[in-house]
Design a protein around this motif. Structure first.
Motif, PDB file in Angstrom:
ATOM      1  N   UNK A   1       4.676   4.759   0.009  1.00 32.08           N
ATOM      2  CA  UNK A   1       3.772   3.711  -0.473  1.00 32.08           C
ATOM      3  C   UNK A   1       2.912   4.222  -1.627  1.00 32.08           C
ATOM      4  N   UNK A   2       3.178   3.648  -2.796  1.00 29.61           N
ATOM      5  CA  UNK A   2       2.410   4.008  -4.001  1.00 29.61           C
ATOM      6  C   UNK A   2       0.906   3.854  -3.752  1.00 29.61           C
ATOM      7  N   UNK A   3       0.517   2.773  -3.065  1.00 29.80           N
ATOM      8  CA  UNK A   3      -0.910   2.495  -2.853  1.00 29.80           C
ATOM      9  C   UNK A   3      -1.593   3.554  -1.987  1.00 29.80           C
ATOM     10  N   UNK A   4      -0.814   4.285  -1.211  1.00 36.07           N
ATOM     11  CA  UNK A   4      -1.415   5.377  -0.432  1.00 36.07           C
ATOM     12  C   UNK A   4      -1.461   6.647  -1.280  1.00 36.07           C
ATOM     13  N   UNK A   5      -0.368   6.878  -2.029  1.00 36.01           N
ATOM     14  CA  UNK A   5      -0.285   8.117  -2.814  1.00 36.01           C
ATOM     15  C   UNK A   5      -1.262   8.081  -3.992  1.00 36.01           C
ATOM     16  N   UNK A   6      -1.450   6.901  -4.587  1.00 33.72           N
ATOM     17  CA  UNK A   6      -2.378   6.770  -5.722  1.00 33.72           C
ATOM     18  C   UNK A   6      -3.308   5.572  -5.460  1.00 33.72           C
ATOM     19  N   UNK A   7      -4.276   5.747  -4.551  1.00 33.35           N
ATOM     20  CA  UNK A   7      -5.100   4.602  -4.132  1.00 33.35           C
ATOM     21  C   UNK A   7      -5.974   4.052  -5.254  1.00 33.35           C
ATOM     22  N   UNK A   8      -6.363   4.904  -6.190  1.00 31.58           N
ATOM     23  CA  UNK A   8      -7.061   4.445  -7.397  1.00 31.58           C
ATOM     24  C   UNK A   8      -6.287   5.007  -8.578  1.00 31.58           C
ATOM     25  N   UNK A   9      -6.376   4.289  -9.690  1.00 32.22           N
ATOM     26  CA  UNK A   9      -5.676   4.729 -10.902  1.00 32.22           C
ATOM     27  C   UNK A   9      -5.941   6.212 -11.184  1.00 32.22           C
ATOM     28  N   UNK A  10      -4.892   7.017 -11.221  1.00 29.54           N
ATOM     29  CA  UNK A  10      -5.046   8.430 -11.574  1.00 29.54           C
ATOM     30  C   UNK A  10      -5.519   9.331 -10.436  1.00 29.54           C
TER      31      UNK A  10
END
Ligand code: BGC
Length: 394
Positions: free
Chosen positions: A77-86
């Motif tokens: 899950x992208x949203x877990x790996x990068x929860x905020x931009x950068x």
């Protein structure tokens, strides 16, 4: 007895948002909880804890292996790996790495999907796939995720970009297949293809990695009426064939097939009244997998194929077995015709969150209790496990 090639992958597939639970930084969580967005998407209930597979993945992988299967397709899950931009979470990268290690511990070949529909909230806020830097952002995410797949052979970049481009079209898409597919956003389609290519570039640093995307092949059929064949081409090409053609030269291509849709001179037709339908309202059509494999083989110019999703939503597990038996017979015919098919991954390992339709349509080989999360394999899970162990279909 129909036997399958040595090393054939037998397993089941899932997607993070549909089973993990509490995927709170993803755009879907936002859609589920914003009344206006939930209404726009026709979301009947939020995903909540889902099957809590975020915590229970070890039990799920072990169950799959104990049943006799040798491969698990899951998404990170992208949203877990990068929860905020950068901002990259090492702990979440480690979490998914542990999933790969757990697969190995139980002798299960991981097939890892980098993006299964959901994106981080910030990515949607900052322009979604239409943003000028969308491809770069995705490329950076793939770089951040490299430790997860550093020794994984099968990596799926983007799940069903053809469906994603249709969802991006903005029309109500509560149940895409049963009521006709929206017009795809062609700019988003181009951005998804560029993102796929970028991901393949990043993954080329890993010598063992075979990368490809997974396409919803939709078995569009002409009714044969005057004008229907032209309509079929006009309707089917931007929704299906374009993606299969764009897979030329990839390491592999994932075929995801469920049903068929007839197209007449005026466009797609609703499912006929006199056919058996599933809990998603789709026609019971086990040949969908073979139809998808044949189309994918022809249009991709002979890229190695894998069925990365195939199954049906039903409360009657005997129909799931019948469907899967039919699909595997069709797959075996494809092999006999020289089509290079590497594996069959059933959708889905677990009953799961079926997007806007919520928890009612049950696609799982394994059910679970909504209070305790206790897992119960269905007869279909044991059946597929036996086929997998025998590497043969009775
Ligand atoms: C998707 C899954 C979905 C399944 C059944 C595929 O389009 O990849 O996320 O649950 O079909 O609808």
């Amino acid at each position: 007895m129909r036997t399958f090639p040595d090393g054939f992958l037998w397993g089941a597939a899932t997607a993070a948002h549909q089973i993990e639970g509490n995927n709170i930084n993803s755009n879907w969580w936002l859609h589920e909880h914003d009344p206006e967005l939930a209404a726009r998407w026709g979301i009947v209930e939020p995903s909540g804890d889902a099957a809590d597979s975020y915590h229970r993945y070890r039990e799920d992988i072990r169950l799959l292996a104990d049943l006799g299967m040798n491969s698990y397709r899951f998404s990170i899950e992208w949203a877990r790996i990068e929860p905020e931009r950068g901002v990259v979470s090492r702990a979440e990268v480690d979490h998914y790495r542990r999933m790969v290690d757990t697969c190995r511990e139980f002798g299960v070949e991981p097939v890892v999907t980098l993006l299964h529909f959901t994106v981080p909230r910030w990515f949607e806020r900052d322009g979604f796939w239409r943003a000028d830097d969308a491809v770069d952002r995705f490329g950076r995410y793939v770089e951040a995720a490299l430790p997860v797949v550093r020794d994984v052979e099968w990596v799926c970049t983007i799940n069903e970009p053809n469906i994603a481009a249709m969802l991006a079209g903005g029309e109500n898409a509560a149940n895409l297949v049963a009521y006709g597919l929206p017009n795809p956003d062609l700019h988003v389609a181009d951005q998804l293809l560029a993102s796929h290519d970028r991901a393949r570039d990043v993954l080329s640093q890993l010598p063992q990695a075979k990368s490809g995307w997974t396409i919803a092949t939709q078995a569009f059929k002409s009714t044969g009426e005057p004008g229907a064949d032209d309509k079929l081409l006009e309707y089917g090409h931007p929704r299906d064939d374009w993606y299969l053609e764009a897979s030329k030269g990839n390491d592999f291509l994932g075929v995801q097939a469920y049903t068929r849709t007839f197209v007449g001179p005026d466009g797609p037709l609703p499912v006929a009244d006199d056919v058996e339908t599933t809990l998603t309202g789709w026609e019971f059509y086990p040949q969908a997998a073979a139809d998808g494999l044949r189309a994918a083989w022809e249009l991709s110019g002979g890229v190695p194929l894998m069925v990365t999703e195939n199954g049906m939503a039903t409360a009657d597990d005997t129909r799931r077995i019948a469907y899967t038996q039919g699909a595997l017979e069709g797959l075996h015919d494809c092999l006999a015709d020289g089509i290079d098919v590497r594996g069959y991954l059933h959708w889905s390992l677990l009953d799961n969150y079926e997007w806007a339709s919520g928890y009612r349509p049950t696609f799982g080989l394994i059910g679970w209790d909504r209070e305790t999360f206790a897992r119960t394999p269905k007869p279909s899970a044991h059946w597929l496990g036996r086929v997998a162990r025998a590497n043969a279909l009775p």
